[in-house]
Design a protein around this motif. Structure first.
Motif, PDB file in Angstrom:
ATOM      1  N   ASP A 173       0.848  -1.190   0.000  1.00  0.00           N
ATOM      2  CA  ASP A 173       0.000   0.000   0.000  1.00  0.00           C
ATOM      3  C   ASP A 173       0.890   1.250   0.000  1.00  0.00           C
ATOM      4  N   PRO A 174       0.589   2.237  -0.879  1.00  0.00           N
ATOM      5  CA  PRO A 174       1.471   3.412  -0.980  1.00  0.00           C
ATOM      6  C   PRO A 174       1.673   4.160   0.334  1.00  0.00           C
ATOM      7  N   LEU A 175       0.620   4.294   1.126  1.00  0.00           N
ATOM      8  CA  LEU A 175       0.769   4.984   2.414  1.00  0.00           C
ATOM      9  C   LEU A 175       1.660   4.167   3.352  1.00  0.00           C
ATOM     10  N   GLU A 176       1.464   2.845   3.343  1.00  0.00           N
ATOM     11  CA  GLU A 176       2.267   1.972   4.212  1.00  0.00           C
ATOM     12  C   GLU A 176       3.741   2.017   3.830  1.00  0.00           C
ATOM     13  N   LEU A 177       4.011   1.984   2.510  1.00  0.00           N
ATOM     14  CA  LEU A 177       5.406   2.021   2.063  1.00  0.00           C
ATOM     15  C   LEU A 177       6.075   3.314   2.540  1.00  0.00           C
ATOM     16  N   ARG A 178       5.338   4.407   2.420  1.00  0.00           N
ATOM     17  CA  ARG A 178       5.900   5.680   2.890  1.00  0.00           C
ATOM     18  C   ARG A 178       6.192   5.599   4.386  1.00  0.00           C
ATOM     19  N   LYS A 179       5.206   5.119   5.145  1.00  0.00           N
ATOM     20  CA  LYS A 179       5.362   5.121   6.604  1.00  0.00           C
ATOM     21  C   LYS A 179       6.502   4.204   7.051  1.00  0.00           C
ATOM     22  N   GLN A 180       6.676   3.102   6.350  1.00  0.00           N
ATOM     23  CA  GLN A 180       7.710   2.171   6.817  1.00  0.00           C
ATOM     24  C   GLN A 180       9.124   2.633   6.452  1.00  0.00           C
ATOM     25  N   THR A 181       9.232   3.612   5.539  1.00  0.00           N
ATOM     26  CA  THR A 181      10.581   4.070   5.179  1.00  0.00           C
ATOM     27  C   THR A 181      10.812   5.535   5.533  1.00  0.00           C
ATOM     28  N   ILE A 182       9.832   6.147   6.205  1.00  0.00           N
ATOM     29  CA  ILE A 182       9.898   7.597   6.431  1.00  0.00           C
ATOM     30  C   ILE A 182      11.012   7.954   7.437  1.00  0.00           C
ATOM     31  N   LEU A 183      11.565   9.134   7.265  1.00  0.00           N
ATOM     32  CA  LEU A 183      12.615   9.600   8.179  1.00  0.00           C
ATOM     33  C   LEU A 183      12.018  10.092   9.494  1.00  0.00           C
ATOM     34  N   HIS A 184      12.721   9.800  10.562  1.00  0.00           N
ATOM     35  CA  HIS A 184      12.329  10.261  11.896  1.00  0.00           C
ATOM     36  C   HIS A 184      13.467  11.075  12.503  1.00  0.00           C
ATOM     37  N   SER A 185      13.153  11.804  13.553  1.00  0.00           N
ATOM     38  CA  SER A 185      14.194  12.535  14.277  1.00  0.00           C
ATOM     39  C   SER A 185      15.278  11.556  14.710  1.00  0.00           C
ATOM     40  N   GLY A 186      16.537  11.961  14.546  1.00  0.00           N
ATOM     41  CA  GLY A 186      17.650  11.081  14.902  1.00  0.00           C
ATOM     42  C   GLY A 186      18.207  10.319  13.720  1.00  0.00           C
ATOM     43  N   ASP A 187      17.421  10.206  12.630  1.00  0.00           N
ATOM     44  CA  ASP A 187      17.915   9.526  11.424  1.00  0.00           C
ATOM     45  C   ASP A 187      18.920  10.426  10.706  1.00  0.00           C
ATOM     46  N   GLU A 188      19.793   9.762   9.935  1.00  0.00           N
ATOM     47  CA  GLU A 188      20.743  10.514   9.128  1.00  0.00           C
ATOM     48  C   GLU A 188      20.162  10.722   7.730  1.00  0.00           C
ATOM     49  N   PHE A 189      20.247  11.943   7.226  1.00  0.00           N
ATOM     50  CA  PHE A 189      19.815  12.239   5.861  1.00  0.00           C
ATOM     51  C   PHE A 189      21.013  12.066   4.921  1.00  0.00           C
ATOM     52  N   ALA A 190      20.708  12.084   3.616  1.00  0.00           N
ATOM     53  CA  ALA A 190      21.753  11.835   2.613  1.00  0.00           C
ATOM     54  C   ALA A 190      22.851  12.902   2.588  1.00  0.00           C
ATOM     55  N   THR A 191      22.609  14.022   3.239  1.00  0.00           N
ATOM     56  CA  THR A 191      23.651  15.048   3.329  1.00  0.00           C
ATOM     57  C   THR A 191      24.593  14.765   4.494  1.00  0.00           C
ATOM     58  N   GLY A 192      24.271  13.749   5.276  1.00  0.00           N
ATOM     59  CA  GLY A 192      25.070  13.434   6.462  1.00  0.00           C
ATOM     60  C   GLY A 192      24.531  14.104   7.720  1.00  0.00           C
ATOM     61  N   GLU A 193      23.559  15.013   7.576  1.00  0.00           N
ATOM     62  CA  GLU A 193      23.055  15.696   8.777  1.00  0.00           C
ATOM     63  C   GLU A 193      22.047  14.806   9.520  1.00  0.00           C
ATOM     64  N   ILE A 194      22.045  14.952  10.833  1.00  0.00           N
ATOM     65  CA  ILE A 194      21.119  14.190  11.669  1.00  0.00           C
ATOM     66  C   ILE A 194      19.854  15.026  11.843  1.00  0.00           C
ATOM     67  N   LEU A 195      18.720  14.418  11.545  1.00  0.00           N
ATOM     68  CA  LEU A 195      17.462  15.168  11.561  1.00  0.00           C
ATOM     69  C   LEU A 195      16.966  15.375  12.987  1.00  0.00           C
ATOM     70  N   HIS A 196      16.383  16.544  13.218  1.00  0.00           N
ATOM     71  CA  HIS A 196      15.769  16.811  14.513  1.00  0.00           C
ATOM     72  C   HIS A 196      14.397  17.440  14.303  1.00  0.00           C
ATOM     73  N   ASP A 197      13.489  17.166  15.196  1.00  0.00           N
ATOM     74  CA  ASP A 197      12.149  17.749  15.159  1.00  0.00           C
ATOM     75  C   ASP A 197      11.473  17.526  13.805  1.00  0.00           C
ATOM     76  N   VAL A 198      11.573  16.292  13.275  1.00  0.00           N
ATOM     77  CA  VAL A 198      10.857  16.009  12.032  1.00  0.00           C
ATOM     78  C   VAL A 198       9.641  15.121  12.314  1.00  0.00           C
ATOM     79  N   HIS A 199       8.575  15.436  11.612  1.00  0.00           N
ATOM     80  CA  HIS A 199       7.268  14.829  11.905  1.00  0.00           C
ATOM     81  C   HIS A 199       6.558  14.438  10.614  1.00  0.00           C
ATOM     82  N   PHE A 200       7.324  13.866   9.677  1.00  0.00           N
ATOM     83  CA  PHE A 200       6.739  13.497   8.391  1.00  0.00           C
ATOM     84  C   PHE A 200       5.621  12.467   8.564  1.00  0.00           C
ATOM     85  N   GLU A 201       5.849  11.506   9.464  1.00  0.00           N
ATOM     86  CA  GLU A 201       4.834  10.458   9.639  1.00  0.00           C
ATOM     87  C   GLU A 201       3.550  11.050  10.205  1.00  0.00           C
ATOM     88  N   GLU A 202       3.698  11.992  11.137  1.00  0.00           N
ATOM     89  CA  GLU A 202       2.497  12.643  11.680  1.00  0.00           C
ATOM     90  C   GLU A 202       1.742  13.387  10.585  1.00  0.00           C
TER      91      GLU A 202
END
Lengths: 149, 745
Positions: free
Chosen positions: B375-404
């Protein structure tokens, strides 16, 4: 902008070709054309007045025939300029004749580069104007050819 | 205060039509400017003859490149990073509509008449409009320094791409396109300029007063203090007024009018050749495991920048980090190219570059989901970035709420959709979802000055531009809380570079965050001063005092409170002032894309239910739910309007908007042929959701719900009828053609 259309004239191909090869005759059928003069072997100049939407224009222009295949094909370069509407037009006209049991179909394509104020009115208005003019031209052409037959 | 839905400060003026927009500005002795523009997409200028124009009655000044050579303008070229754009063309024009000469006259009619008297001789050159053709050896080079027309190549390199794809069970590659389009602010570009000796005053409808000041100072080689930029309220900007644009022309022309001011207002047709949204060609390739985890992603972006670099040297690298999407992708490579073509220059467009990239990566996300059977929504949710994850730029994400954001729109849409079915067999319904992540400016600074008078009124001097988004209202609410007074005691002044302090720009949704930060720090400073002044009056150490509610008191003795007005009066002060500043610093390595690309991420999502008329291809949006992450909402009503406005705005590029160019000439340069959404296009139901977080940091929300609109609709169309549209706008014709191709098998 590519204008592409065709119309059928109730006259045989030979007569249509002969007509199209006579530039002053053709010019007489082009609505708004005046003062056509030959200035080179295949080059003619003149004036062309047309209303496009709310704008009245008067183009000073030049037509150069670049290709003629007897009874078959005609290619011409058209260049013109209207100072009042600050518009420049450059176009390549390609016409093909097809014989249809005593009638003749003219398929044509005009690749138009219209630039300046007139071009801003949008393709729809320009295309509608071109369609109207072509219709008038075809009618005139047919009338002249059927008169002469 | 913060969190309440007060009306916009100028709401009554807006209703009455009395907002003093720049377009309505009149100055004593003012002259009117008109611009002679190139009719050719690419040509040598052989000569410019202006003498007949000078003789037209009412004409006061004519400006052409020859004037620059005679010292009216010390240098002819300007630009943000690359000074490649002439104020008026000198020996070459590079797009239809490029300015060639300028007229200042007593009336607009005289200026127009004079335009017709200028004779320019051109020699036409071959032109190129397509980004891929521009790179071919046979293509004409627009600028000699860039023979392949590519003037910026931004790279992101994160991990081993080959190894990443080797681990994949499924590799999918798709290409998406987005055409050149218009920012379409209702108020066109406007600027007026006046010289007094070597001092220049410019009234400009710009989003960037200080960058405009700096650019003009550099162009005319005068100190920045000699340039004053005053910005009246804007009738919309949307990125189109985000950088220096028509101001150099007006200021150059005004140099020849003996001190009389000159004003230029662009016509709508001129708007179309002044700035555009970049056309984009985006190829995206993803490697996936069967369970829906990413192994690698490669993105190649070709941005059509038009004839001059303008903001592209900054926007192309920014668009690079905005092209991957908010997913856990262990290996990512991106190549982003900025390409010159013979089209009008492109620059920021609301949701800059994300409006194009989100279209690609979120459409692609649904293709991946369907290919994996998830399911497209499920695929997004299972791979979505959360606070503490590393982004492709190498930066560590903070205060991100994509899943919400995703959950909120999915729930919001469910609430709207009733069980009813389409009215007829030929009408098919479907649902789609999309999410976005966008960086803001990595390095920028906002400053402000707060002045409290002895009546307790606080004036906030800010260079944040009010352009209908409600920024000044939000700033007043922030100031009220920061200083501890009611909002009706706050007055906002600015922008005027002689009065209001530095601010980088009102764009990239940064003001709510950055200028609020500056005002909060200024408010803190003002409170500190008030506590110090109250200290002898209350006979308490300043550190033991609290300033709030319009007064200062010692919490230990609740009874005694000295009001701010009283503090000033008893100290014999007419006013006190405080300065505030908020700055961020970051940046990425141009060769690898590694580093800190943004102080925080913008986050938004959208979900919709649509109906496709399978006989005509027409798509109707039935329901739409939009969510943005606000951190802390300043004004709920205005914030909801930003969300809604973004969705309605986004329907344009999704379904309607495309500049049609024929031999370099824009042929739909008017608002009857170029369609923007009307009230009739607005979905029947719309829900706006604002997400806050415990960190309570105020985030900008000016763009977040726009980029998801197009892919959410495209995904819903796929859900409804099983066709994938890959080029914007999604016209009925394209849908119908795709349906016919599908049925032909």
């Amino acid at each position: 902008m590519l204008l592409k259309d065709s119309f059928t004239i109730n006259a045989p191909l030979d007569a249509v070709w002969a007509f199209l090869s006579d530039v002053p005759q053709v010019a007489a059928c082009v609505p708004g054309a005046s003062g056509i003069q030959q200035i080179g072997e295949e080059v003619y100049q003149g004036k062309f007045e047309v209303r496009v939407g709310p704008i009245g224009t008067s183009f000073d222009g030049k037509v150069t025939f670049t290709e003629r295949i007897e009874r078959e094909k005609l290619v011409a370069l058209i260049e013109g300029q209207d100072k009042n509407s600050a518009t420049i037009v450059g176009a390549t006209f390609t016409g093909m004749l097809v014989s249809l049991e005593g009638k003749t179909r003219l398929d044509y394509e005009v690749d138009v580069a219209l630039r300046g104020r007139l071009a801003q009115f949008g393709v729809a208005v320009v295309k509608a104007t071109a369609k109207k003019l072509t219709g008038q031209f075809a009618k005139c052409l047919e009338a002249k050819l059927t008169q002469s037959v | 205060m913060i969190g309440t839905s007060i009306p916009m400060l100028d709401s009554v003026d807006r209703v009455k039509g009395s907002v003093p927009f720049a377009v309505n500005l009149t100055l004593p002795e003012m002259l009117y400017a008109k611009v002679l523009r190139s009719p050719y997409p690419h040509a040598h200028i052989l000569s410019v003859e202006t003498s007949a124009a000078v003789d037209v009655p009412g004409v006061v000044a004519v400006f052409s490149a020859a004037d620059a050579e005679q010292g009216v303008l010390p240098g002819l070229f300007y630009g943000l990073k690359m000074k490649d754009q002439p104020v008026v063309a000198r020996d070459r024009v590079r797009y239809v509509g490029e300015p060639v000469a300028l007229i200042a006259a007593e009336t607009l009619e005289a200026a127009e008449e004079a335009l017709n008297q200028i004779v320019v001789e051109y020699q036409e050159l071959p032109a190129v409009y397509d980004v891929l053709e521009a790179g071919e050896a046979s293509a004409p080079a627009l600028h000699d320094d860039y023979p392949d027309n590519c003037f910026v190549h931004a790279k992101l390199r994160h991990g081993d791409l080959e190894a990443g794809f080797a681990q994949a069970d499924l590799i999918v590659e798709e290409t998406f396109t987005s055409p050149i389009a218009q920012q379409t602010s209702l108020e066109p570009h406007v600027a007026a300029a006046q010289w007094q000796d070597d001092h220049l005053t410019v009234w400009a409808g710009t989003q960037a007063p200080y960058p405009v000041r700096a650019a003009l100072a550099e162009l005319f080689q005068i100190p920045p203090e000699n340039v004053r930029v005053i910005v009246p309220p804007l009738g919309g900007g949307y990125g189109g007024k985000g950088h220096i644009r028509i101001e150099p022309m007006v200021a150059a022309l005004a140099r020849k009018t003996n001190g009389r001011p000159v004003k230029l207002v662009l016509t709508r047709a001129e708007e179309f050749v002044t700035v555009t949204k970049h056309a984009a060609l985006i190829t995206i390739k993803s490697g996936m495991k069967r369970d829906g985890t990413f192994t690698a992603r490669q993105v190649t972006l070709h941005w059509n920048a038009g004839a001059y670099a303008d903001a592209s040297p900054m926007l192309v690298p920014a668009g690079m980090v905005r092209s991957l999407g908010p997913y856990r992708i262990p290996v990512a490579h991106v190549d982003a190219y900025g390409i010159y073509t013979n089209l009008p220059p492109a620059a920021a467009y609301r949701g800059a570059m994300s409006s194009q990239t989100t279209w690609a990566y979120e459409s692609h996300m649904d293709t991946l989901a369907h290919r994996l059977g998830i399911d497209p929504l499920e695929l997004r949710k299972q791979t979505i970035l959360h606070s503490g994850d590393e982004f492709a730029t190498g930066e560590i994400l903070h205060d991100v709420h994509f899943e919400e954001c995703l959950d909120a729109v999915a729930t919001g849409l469910k609430k709207q959709i009733s069980s009813e079915h389409a009215d007829a067999d030929y009408l098919k319904r479907g649902c789609g979802v999309a999410v976005m992540m966008k960086s803001t400016l990595a390095t920028s600074r906002s400053e402000c000055r707060l002045v409290m008078d002895d009546q307790g009124h606080v004036t906030v001097y800010t260079s944040t531009v009010e352009m209908g988004q409600g920024a000044h209202t939000a700033m007043a609410q922030v100031a009220a809380e920061a200083v501890g007074v009611s909002v009706d005691m706050i007055r906002i002044v600015g922008p005027d570079t002689d009065q209001t302090p530095f601010d980088s720009t009102t764009s990239a949704s940064r003001s709510s965050n950055m200028m609020s930060g500056a005002i909060a720090s200024g408010g803190g400073e003002m409170k500190r001063k008030l506590r110090a002044l109250a200290s002898p009056l209350l006979e308490h150490d300043a550190d033991d005092l609290v300033a709030e509610g319009g007064g200062v008191y010692a919490p230990s003795e609740s009874a005694e409170r000295v009001m701010y007005t009283e503090i000033l009066q008893k100290n014999g002060l007419e006013s006190i002032d405080a300065e505030g500043m908020f700055a961020t610093k970051g940046g990425i390595d141009p060769e690898t894309g590694q580093g800190l690309s943004t102080p925080h991420w913008h986050q938004g999502a959208g979900a919709c239910e649509i109906e496709v008329d399978t006989e005509t291809g027409k798509v109707t949006i039935l329901h739409y739910a939009a969510a943005s992450f606000a951190g802390r909402v300043i004004n709920p009503r205005l914030a909801e309007l930003q969300n809604d406005g973004n969705v309605v705005f986004g329907l344009g590029p999704a379904l309607l908007e495309e500049m049609i160019v024929d031999h370099g000439q824009v042929v739909n340069a008017n608002l009857s042929d170029y369609m923007i959404p009307s009230f009739l296009d607005i979905p029947l139901d719309m829900e706006s959701i604002l997400i806050e977080s415990g960190e309570r940091e105020i985030h900008g929300i000016g763009e977040m719900t726009l980029p998801p609109v197009a892919p959410a609709i495209a995904n819903a169309i796929y859900d409804a009828v099983g066709v994938r549209i890959t080029s914007l706008p999604i016209t009925a014709e394209k849908v119908l053609r795709a349906l016919m191709e599908k049925s032909e098998g």
